[in-house]
Each structure stands twice: as structure tokens, then as C-alpha cells.
Scaffold this active site. Structure first.
Site, PDB file in Angstrom:
ATOM      1  N   ASP A  62       0.584  13.802   4.494  1.00  0.00           N
ATOM      2  CA  ASP A  62      -0.586  13.032   4.923  1.00  0.00           C
ATOM      3  C   ASP A  62      -1.814  13.562   4.179  1.00  0.00           C
ATOM      4  O   ASP A  62      -2.201  14.723   4.383  1.00  0.00           O
ATOM      5  CB  ASP A  62      -0.757  13.194   6.445  1.00  0.00           C
ATOM      6  CG  ASP A  62      -1.866  12.328   7.002  1.00  0.00           C
ATOM      7  OD1 ASP A  62      -2.788  11.953   6.234  1.00  0.00           O
ATOM      8  OD2 ASP A  62      -1.827  12.027   8.205  1.00  0.00           O
ATOM      9  N   SER A 142     -12.509  -0.274  -3.773  1.00  0.00           N
ATOM     10  CA  SER A 142     -12.151  -1.667  -3.470  1.00  0.00           C
ATOM     11  C   SER A 142     -13.397  -2.522  -3.671  1.00  0.00           C
ATOM     12  O   SER A 142     -14.530  -2.005  -3.658  1.00  0.00           O
ATOM     13  CB  SER A 142     -11.695  -1.757  -2.007  1.00  0.00           C
ATOM     14  OG  SER A 142     -11.612  -3.109  -1.592  1.00  0.00           O
ATOM     15  N   TYR A 155     -13.177   0.394   6.977  1.00  0.00           N
ATOM     16  CA  TYR A 155     -12.584   0.356   5.635  1.00  0.00           C
ATOM     17  C   TYR A 155     -13.678   0.240   4.567  1.00  0.00           C
ATOM     18  O   TYR A 155     -13.689   0.968   3.572  1.00  0.00           O
ATOM     19  CB  TYR A 155     -11.612  -0.821   5.558  1.00  0.00           C
ATOM     20  CG  TYR A 155     -10.872  -0.937   4.244  1.00  0.00           C
ATOM     21  CD1 TYR A 155      -9.864  -0.042   3.915  1.00  0.00           C
ATOM     22  CD2 TYR A 155     -11.175  -1.953   3.340  1.00  0.00           C
ATOM     23  CE1 TYR A 155      -9.174  -0.149   2.706  1.00  0.00           C
ATOM     24  CE2 TYR A 155     -10.490  -2.071   2.138  1.00  0.00           C
ATOM     25  CZ  TYR A 155      -9.485  -1.162   1.833  1.00  0.00           C
ATOM     26  OH  TYR A 155      -8.811  -1.281   0.637  1.00  0.00           O
ATOM     27  N   LYS A 159     -14.545   2.922   1.552  1.00  0.00           N
ATOM     28  CA  LYS A 159     -14.422   2.587   0.132  1.00  0.00           C
ATOM     29  C   LYS A 159     -15.773   2.691  -0.591  1.00  0.00           C
ATOM     30  O   LYS A 159     -15.822   3.014  -1.785  1.00  0.00           O
ATOM     31  CB  LYS A 159     -13.808   1.200  -0.037  1.00  0.00           C
ATOM     32  CG  LYS A 159     -12.339   1.128   0.420  1.00  0.00           C
ATOM     33  CD  LYS A 159     -11.459   2.096  -0.355  1.00  0.00           C
ATOM     34  CE  LYS A 159      -9.975   1.920  -0.046  1.00  0.00           C
ATOM     35  NZ  LYS A 159      -9.134   2.897  -0.777  1.00  0.00           N
TER      36      LYS A 159
HETATM   37  N1  LIG Z   1      -3.960  -4.514  -1.557  1.00  0.00           N
HETATM   38  C1  LIG Z   1      -5.233  -4.763  -1.816  1.00  0.00           C
HETATM   39  O1  LIG Z   1      -5.673  -5.925  -1.811  1.00  0.00           O
HETATM   40  C2  LIG Z   1      -6.175  -3.647  -2.129  1.00  0.00           C
HETATM   41  C3  LIG Z   1      -7.444  -3.977  -2.618  1.00  0.00           C
HETATM   42  C4  LIG Z   1      -8.330  -2.955  -2.915  1.00  0.00           C
HETATM   43  C5  LIG Z   1      -7.963  -1.640  -2.742  1.00  0.00           C
HETATM   44  N2  LIG Z   1      -6.720  -1.339  -2.254  1.00  0.00           N
HETATM   45  C6  LIG Z   1      -6.381   0.072  -2.091  1.00  0.00           C
HETATM   46  O2  LIG Z   1      -5.250   0.359  -2.899  1.00  0.00           O
HETATM   47  C7  LIG Z   1      -4.543   1.465  -2.341  1.00  0.00           C
HETATM   48  C8  LIG Z   1      -3.076   1.101  -2.207  1.00  0.00           C
HETATM   49  O3  LIG Z   1      -2.968  -0.006  -1.327  1.00  0.00           O
HETATM   50  P1  LIG Z   1      -1.712  -0.985  -1.281  1.00  0.00           P
HETATM   51  O4  LIG Z   1      -2.243  -2.335  -1.006  1.00  0.00           O
HETATM   52  O5  LIG Z   1      -0.834  -0.748  -2.447  1.00  0.00           O
HETATM   53  O6  LIG Z   1      -1.049  -0.471   0.089  1.00  0.00           O
HETATM   54  P2  LIG Z   1       0.440  -0.062   0.512  1.00  0.00           P
HETATM   55  O7  LIG Z   1       0.402  -0.002   1.990  1.00  0.00           O
HETATM   56  O8  LIG Z   1       1.446  -0.919  -0.169  1.00  0.00           O
HETATM   57  O9  LIG Z   1       0.565   1.423  -0.069  1.00  0.00           O
HETATM   58  C9  LIG Z   1      -0.220   2.464   0.479  1.00  0.00           C
HETATM   59  C10 LIG Z   1       0.285   3.792  -0.041  1.00  0.00           C
HETATM   60  O10 LIG Z   1      -0.567   4.828   0.491  1.00  0.00           O
HETATM   61  C11 LIG Z   1       0.225   5.746   1.212  1.00  0.00           C
HETATM   62  N3  LIG Z   1      -0.506   6.269   2.365  1.00  0.00           N
HETATM   63  C12 LIG Z   1      -1.066   5.569   3.392  1.00  0.00           C
HETATM   64  N4  LIG Z   1      -1.618   6.420   4.268  1.00  0.00           N
HETATM   65  C13 LIG Z   1      -1.389   7.677   3.800  1.00  0.00           C
HETATM   66  C14 LIG Z   1      -1.695   8.974   4.259  1.00  0.00           C
HETATM   67  N5  LIG Z   1      -2.353   9.176   5.393  1.00  0.00           N
HETATM   68  N6  LIG Z   1      -1.291  10.050   3.526  1.00  0.00           N
HETATM   69  C15 LIG Z   1      -0.602   9.870   2.363  1.00  0.00           C
HETATM   70  N7  LIG Z   1      -0.296   8.666   1.869  1.00  0.00           N
HETATM   71  C16 LIG Z   1      -0.683   7.582   2.579  1.00  0.00           C
HETATM   72  C17 LIG Z   1       1.472   4.992   1.648  1.00  0.00           C
HETATM   73  O11 LIG Z   1       2.524   5.900   1.919  1.00  0.00           O
HETATM   74  C18 LIG Z   1       1.702   4.116   0.423  1.00  0.00           C
HETATM   75  O12 LIG Z   1       2.375   4.854  -0.577  1.00  0.00           O
HETATM   76  C19 LIG Z   1      -5.243   1.778  -1.022  1.00  0.00           C
HETATM   77  O13 LIG Z   1      -6.160   2.840  -1.225  1.00  0.00           O
HETATM   78  C20 LIG Z   1      -5.983   0.493  -0.702  1.00  0.00           C
HETATM   79  O14 LIG Z   1      -7.095   0.706   0.127  1.00  0.00           O
HETATM   80  C21 LIG Z   1      -5.809  -2.309  -1.952  1.00  0.00           C
END
Ligand SMILES: NC(=O)c1ccc[n+]([C@@H]2O[C@H](COP(=O)([O-])OP(=O)(O)OC[C@H]3O[C@@H](n4cnc5c(N)ncnc54)[C@H](O)[C@@H]3O)[C@@H](O)[C@H]2O)c1
Length: 254
Positions: A62, A142, A155, A159
Site C-alpha cells: 500500500d 489528472s 480526488y 490530483k
Molecule cells: N482512468 C482514468 O480515466 C484516469 C484519468 C486520469 C488519471 N488516472 C490515474 O491513473 C492512475 C491509474 O488509474 P487506472 O485508471 O489505471 O486505475 P486501475 O484501478 O485500473 O489501477 C490502479 C492501480 O493502482 C494500484 N493501487 C490502488 N491503490 C493503491 C494503494 N493504496 N497502494 C498501492 N497501489 C495501489 C492498483 O493496485 C492498480 O495497480 C491513477 O493514479 C488514476 O488516478 C486515471
């Protein structure tokens, strides 16, 4: 992309979505990769899927825990014999109206997305400074760090914090040859967003794509992975202290 072959890369949150696509992209570029993730089974599954592409291993933990965050960086450095690139990608999100956010929920989002980002970045930066060969740190922000989308106050705040964390790191770490930048993706198709959309009425994703994104579609994890690869590569050698928006034009709309 120039300069990624042989690079030692840690991708936090590399077991799913954008992070898993990024691990894949770096392996395709010839980098050596360690992925992190919260769920040990998910990390194990992702490593098994990525293994045919190159040298990859995984560590669960974590990122909001100081011990886990430093353990992730130390473990990656041990597995790879040092570190060149941190893709500081782990994050969480859920919808919640501002009037209903509990202090516990606020703390959890900030703990994972901002404290976790800081802890992993600091551990990696200390290592890169000690190695004395420079490096790259890419922090995941983000479009929600730039504009205030409703129902995401915790959130959005986390960010936005990542953006100023990134700029301050760039100011302090540039003299060590460590480039630091942030990514601001818009709406990307990932398990995180599928889980959020599953709780909403109607075809939320199609309506969102039509109403908010000039390119008319959500982004792909691979398209964010390409931005990570560019920013880590020698092609971005003079890009420092800024953010790259990958949003299909969403922020261009008035
Ligand atoms: N999907 C979108 O539209 C989007 C847009 C902008 C930014 N993001 C950011 O991109 C990143 C990845 O998001 P995603 O959409 O691929 O999500 P996802 O849920 O598919 O993947 C999230 C990853 O983060 C890990 N994670 C979550 N909480 C954790 C913790 N407490 N400790 C360690 N690892 C942890 C998970 O195990 C996973 O590997 C995030 O930071 C998210 O905020 C996503």
C-alpha cells in the site's frame, strides 16, 4: 522512443489499467520493469501476463504506508540493480458528492493519491540522488487536477496537489539531473472507470464521450502509456517541471 532500452523502471500501480499498459510499453521498448500494486494476486497475474515480453517482477503493498512505499522502491532497486525511471502511477478514485464526503473517505483518497505519491517519489528521488546518474520521475495527476469535476472533491484536491508536488520536485531535483513531470489524462477506459460507471444509470460512458470529449471517445490505457514512455525517453530530455494533458481535447472546451 530513444533511450529506453535497458532502463530500470518501477511502475507503481502497474498491476491494472494504465499502469499495466505502461509496464507493457516499457518492456516493448526493451526496459527492465518492476510493477507494484495493492492486491498481491493482481500483481502476480499481471507479472505472469507481462513475463513473455521481457524482464519483469512485482511487489505488492500500500503506497500510503511509509514502510510499503520505501519497500517498493528498495525492492525494485534490488531486483533491477538500481533505478532509472519511476512511473509514480498508483491511485484510487470514487464518486461522492461534496456534501456527503466523510473525513475518513477524504483521508483515504488523500493518503493514497497524494501521501502515497510523495512517499514513493521521495524514496525514489533519494535513491536516484545517491546513485548520482540522474533519472526520471513521472507523477500521475489528472485533468481533475486542473478542473473541478463534480462529485470528486477529494480526488480533484489530491490530483491538484500532485501538480505542485511535481513542480517543486522539479525545482529541487533538476540540479541532480533528475527530470520530473506529471501526466494529466482525461477519461480513460480502465477497470477504475468501469467500476465507477457500473454504479451509474444508463450508458454513462457513451453520453460522457459525446458530451465532454471533442475527439468523441474515451482514451485508451495504451495512449497514456505512450505519454509515459515519451516523457521518460531521451526525446523529452528538456521537458521538466510541467504536465502533459492526454484528454482528447476535453480541457479545450469552454
Ligand atoms: N482512468 C482514468 O480515466 C484516469 C484519468 C486520469 C488519471 N488516472 C490515474 O491513473 C492512475 C491509474 O488509474 P487506472 O485508471 O489505471 O486505475 P486501475 O484501478 O485500473 O489501477 C490502479 C492501480 O493502482 C494500484 N493501487 C490502488 N491503490 C493503491 C494503494 N493504496 N497502494 C498501492 N497501489 C495501489 C492498483 O493496485 C492498480 O495497480 C491513477 O493514479 C488514476 O488516478 C486515471
Amino acid at each position: 522512443m530513444r533511450g529506453l532500452a535497458g532502463k530500470r523502471v518501477l511502475v507503481s500501480g502497474g498491476s491494472s489499467g494504465i499502469g499495466a499498459a505502461t509496464a507493457r510499453r516499457f518492456l516493448e521498448e526493451g526496459s527492465r520493469v518492476v510493477i507494484g500494486g495493492l492486491d498481491p494476486h493482481e500483481v502476480e497475474r499481471a507479472v505472469a501476463e507481462l513475463a513473455p515480453l521481457g524482464e519483469v517482477s512485482g511487489l505488492a503493498g500500500d503506497v500510503s504506508s511509509e514502510a510499503d512505499a520505501t519497500g517498493l522502491v528498495d525492492g525494485a532497486a534490488t531486483a533491477l540493480g538500481g533505478l532509472d525511471v519511476l512511473v509514480n502511477n498508483a491511485g484510487t478514485a470514487w464518486r461522492e458528492p461534496f456534501l456527503e464526503i466523510t473525513p475518513e473517505h477524504w483521508d483515504r483518497v488523500i493518503a493514497v493519491n497524494l501521501r502515497g505519491m510523495f512517499l514513493v517519489a521521495q524514496a525514489a528521488a533519494r535513491l536516484l540522488v545517491a546513485q548520482g546518474r540522474g533519472g526520471v520521475i513521472l507523477n500521475m495527476s489528472s485533468t481533475n487536477g486542473i478542473g473541478g469535476e463534480g462529485d470528486y472533491a477529494h480526488y480533484n484536491a489530491s490530483k491538484a496537489g500532485v501538480l505542485l508536488l511535481t513542480k517543486t520536485m522539479a525545482v529541487e531535483l533538476g540540479r541532480h539531473g533528475i527530470r520530473v513531470n506529471a501526466l494529466c489524462p482525461g477519461y480513460i477506459r480502465t477497470p477504475l472507470n468501469s467500476a465507477i460507471a457500473a454504479g451509474l444509470e444508463g450508458d454513462f460512458v457513451s453520453a460522457y464521450e459525446r458530451d465532454h470529449i471533442p475527439l468523441g471517445r474515451a482514451g485508451l490505457a495504451e495512449e497514456v502509456a505512450a505519454a509515459y514512455a515519451f516523457l521518460a525517453s531521451d526525446d523529452a530530455a528538456f521537458v521538466h517541471g510541467t504536465e502533459l494533458v492526454i484528454d482528447g481535447g476535453q480541457l479545450a472546451v469552454m
